[in-house]
Design a protein around this motif. Structure first.
Motif, short mmCIF file in Angstrom:
data_model
loop_
_atom_site.label_atom_id
_atom_site.label_comp_id
_atom_site.label_asym_id
_atom_site.label_seq_id
_atom_site.Cartn_x
_atom_site.Cartn_y
_atom_site.Cartn_z
N TYR A 205 -41.34 -5.60 15.70
CA TYR A 205 -39.88 -5.66 15.57
C TYR A 205 -39.48 -5.58 14.09
O TYR A 205 -40.10 -6.20 13.24
CB TYR A 205 -39.35 -6.95 16.18
N GLN A 206 -38.44 -4.83 13.84
CA GLN A 206 -37.92 -4.69 12.48
C GLN A 206 -36.43 -4.99 12.47
O GLN A 206 -35.73 -4.80 13.48
CB GLN A 206 -38.17 -3.27 11.95
N ILE A 207 -35.97 -5.44 11.34
CA ILE A 207 -34.56 -5.79 11.19
C ILE A 207 -33.70 -4.53 11.31
O ILE A 207 -34.12 -3.44 10.88
CB ILE A 207 -34.36 -6.49 9.83
N PRO A 208 -32.52 -4.59 11.91
CA PRO A 208 -31.66 -3.41 12.03
C PRO A 208 -31.28 -2.83 10.67
O PRO A 208 -31.13 -3.58 9.69
CB PRO A 208 -30.42 -3.93 12.76
N ARG A 209 -31.13 -1.53 10.60
CA ARG A 209 -30.75 -0.86 9.35
C ARG A 209 -29.41 -1.41 8.86
O ARG A 209 -28.48 -1.63 9.63
CB ARG A 209 -30.63 0.65 9.59
N GLY A 210 -29.36 -1.62 7.56
CA GLY A 210 -28.12 -2.11 6.97
C GLY A 210 -27.97 -3.61 7.03
O GLY A 210 -26.91 -4.15 6.71
N THR A 211 -29.04 -4.33 7.44
CA THR A 211 -29.03 -5.79 7.42
C THR A 211 -30.25 -6.28 6.64
O THR A 211 -31.14 -5.49 6.33
CB THR A 211 -29.06 -6.37 8.84
N TYR A 212 -30.30 -7.55 6.34
CA TYR A 212 -31.43 -8.08 5.58
C TYR A 212 -31.53 -9.59 5.79
O TYR A 212 -30.56 -10.24 6.19
CB TYR A 212 -31.28 -7.76 4.09
N ASP A 213 -32.72 -10.11 5.57
CA ASP A 213 -32.96 -11.55 5.62
C ASP A 213 -32.76 -12.15 4.23
O ASP A 213 -33.11 -11.54 3.22
CB ASP A 213 -34.39 -11.84 6.09
N ILE A 214 -32.22 -13.34 4.18
CA ILE A 214 -32.09 -14.08 2.92
C ILE A 214 -33.07 -15.25 2.99
O ILE A 214 -32.84 -16.21 3.73
CB ILE A 214 -30.65 -14.58 2.69
N LEU A 215 -34.14 -15.16 2.25
CA LEU A 215 -35.25 -16.10 2.36
C LEU A 215 -35.19 -17.19 1.28
O LEU A 215 -34.44 -17.05 0.30
CB LEU A 215 -36.58 -15.34 2.25
N PRO A 216 -35.95 -18.30 1.47
CA PRO A 216 -36.03 -19.31 0.41
C PRO A 216 -36.43 -18.68 -0.92
O PRO A 216 -37.26 -17.77 -0.97
CB PRO A 216 -37.13 -20.25 0.93
N GLY A 217 -35.82 -19.16 -1.99
CA GLY A 217 -36.00 -18.55 -3.30
C GLY A 217 -34.78 -17.71 -3.64
O GLY A 217 -34.37 -17.63 -4.80
N GLU A 218 -34.19 -17.11 -2.62
CA GLU A 218 -32.95 -16.34 -2.78
C GLU A 218 -31.76 -17.09 -2.18
O GLU A 218 -30.67 -17.08 -2.72
CB GLU A 218 -33.09 -14.96 -2.13
#
Length: 420
Positions: free
Chosen positions: A3-16
């Motif tokens: 599974y991959q994240i939909p185009r035009g979206t993103y995850d915001i992870l710890p550190g960011e």
């Protein structure tokens, strides 16, 4: 299946994500200073709300909305912007019947189907304020000033305000006819999009990104020539108040904004961003007819929306260091099962007193635990073993100075408070 994240979206992870939290807190703090209260509206609304509120001929409604039918065959849309939902809430809860003005703000995700690029994604985040119930130009100035205060509190440099008036209904009607007359001889040279808007909403042609259309539009008549006396006076007062507040601005008589609900004051916050197609990081204006259009009383409004992704991009480009709010006060290292059990109590006491502390949960050797404490940025390492328990003590090591001392277990909290 991978599974991959939909185009035009993103995850915001710890550190960011800590940077996002800090920026959002600056936004909330600015709103507290200016006495704006938070409202949280649903992430989807009736599709018709955006068609009526945002405008049938806008890019958002024509090309960018994520719309769908639910199981009850209701037409719904993921919110593409914040104002329409806030106005719907203002009307639905009959806030217009309460003492005015009403000053609200929102922070949250929006959704538009468009080509992803730097500072622009299909799920993006917006901070916005809406002030209802007053025609006073001082409120326009306050709204603009709140945005500039935010940028200054973030440490951003080079943000500028571009200001215009798009007039009242009377002014826009006169100007609309002038624009149609001006653009008609060039009709075949305009982009297909501009051609479709020529008779529906010619002001939107001034906002075109097409090179030839922009060239033609550059010589179009100025709306300033058709402003009513009331609109001219309103703009003059806004300028006067901004001058008094020390908020610098430039007049841009081509600025029309991309949404149909604007009247009189329109403005944008501009900052040049590398790799971004546009340098707008936020904007807004008055929308005096929108509350009535959506079913409420004839209540004026003014507000703005600021793209948080673009703010984050600007912070990165200007190399602004965001404070680390997730730094550990202490990291607990234990040796032996008895010390591990006693350590759980130590952690709980410190956490309940408001200190950020953590420990090892992988039963690693002491050297690996020290490395983990260092990676976590802990100020102190607490060392607890069978010998320390027998003596009712705990060893405390400063990671900055590498100095170490023994502290009574019962006195650890007071010791840490003194060092805070």
């Amino acid at each position: 299946m991978a599974y991959q994240i939909p185009r035009g979206t993103y995850d915001i992870l710890p550190g960011e994500v800590e940077k996002w939290q800090w920026v959002e807190e600056q936004m909330r703090h600015a709103c507290r200073l200016f006495h704006y209260e938070e409202v949280r509206t649903p992430m989807f609304e009736q599709t018709e709300l955006y068609k009526r509120g945002v405008g049938e001929t806008t890019d958002i409604v024509e090309k960018e909305m994520y719309s769908f039918s639910d199981r009850g065959n209701r037409q719904l849309t993921l919110r593409p912007e914040g104002t329409a939902g806030m106005v719907r809430s203002f009307v639905e809860h009959k806030i217009y019947g309460q003492p005015q003005p009403t000053k609200w703000y929102y922070i949250g995700p929006m959704f538009r189907y468009e080509r992803p690029q730097a500072g622009r994604s299909r799920q993006f985040h917006q901070f916005g304020i809406e002030a209802f119930g007053s025609m006073d130009p001082a409120l326009d100035a306050e709204v603009i000033a709140l945005g500039m205060h935010l940028f200054q509190s973030l440490g951003l440099e080079g943000v500028r305000v571009e200001l215009n008036s798009v007039g009242d209904a009377e002014s826009r009607a006169r100007y609309r006819e002038k624009l149609i007359q001006y653009f008609e001889p060039y009709k075949d040279e305009l982009s297909p999009e501009a051609q479709s808007r020529l008779y529906k909403n010619p002001l939107r042609i001034l906002d075109s990104k097409d090179a030839r259309t922009k060239e033609i539009a550059s010589a179009a008549p100025s709306l300033f020539d058709d402003l009513s006396e009331d609109s001219k006076m309103h703009l003059d007062r806004v300028k006067q108040y901004l001058d008094e507040m020390g908020v610098h601005y430039v007049i841009n008589d081509r600025l029309v904004r991309g949404l149909d609900y604007y009247t009189q004051t329109a403005f944008e916050y501009m900052l040049d961003l590398k790799g971004a197609q546009a340098s707008t990081i936020g904007g807004g204006g008055r929308y005096n007819g929108l509350v009535k259009e959506i079913g409420g009383d004839d209540v004026p409004g003014v507000g703005f929306g600021i793209g948080i992704e673009r703010v984050m991009l600007a912070l990165e480009e200007q190399q602004i260091q965001v404070p680390n709010q997730n730094r550990l006060d202490g990291y607990l290292i234990t040796m032996g099962e008895q010390a591990k059990a006693a350590g759980m109590k130590v952690l709980q006491v410190l956490r309940e007193a408001g200190f950020q502390v953590d420990r090892d949960y992988l039963d690693r050797k002491m050297k690996a635990q020290f490395k983990a404490a260092d990676r976590a940025g802990a100020r102190y390492v607490f060392i607890l073993g069978e010998e320390e328990i027998a003596e009712n003590k705990i060893k405390v090591k400063s990671m900055a100075t590498q100095s170490q001392e023994e502290v009574s277990l019962s006195n650890l909290l007071d010791w840490l408070k003194e060092k805070a």
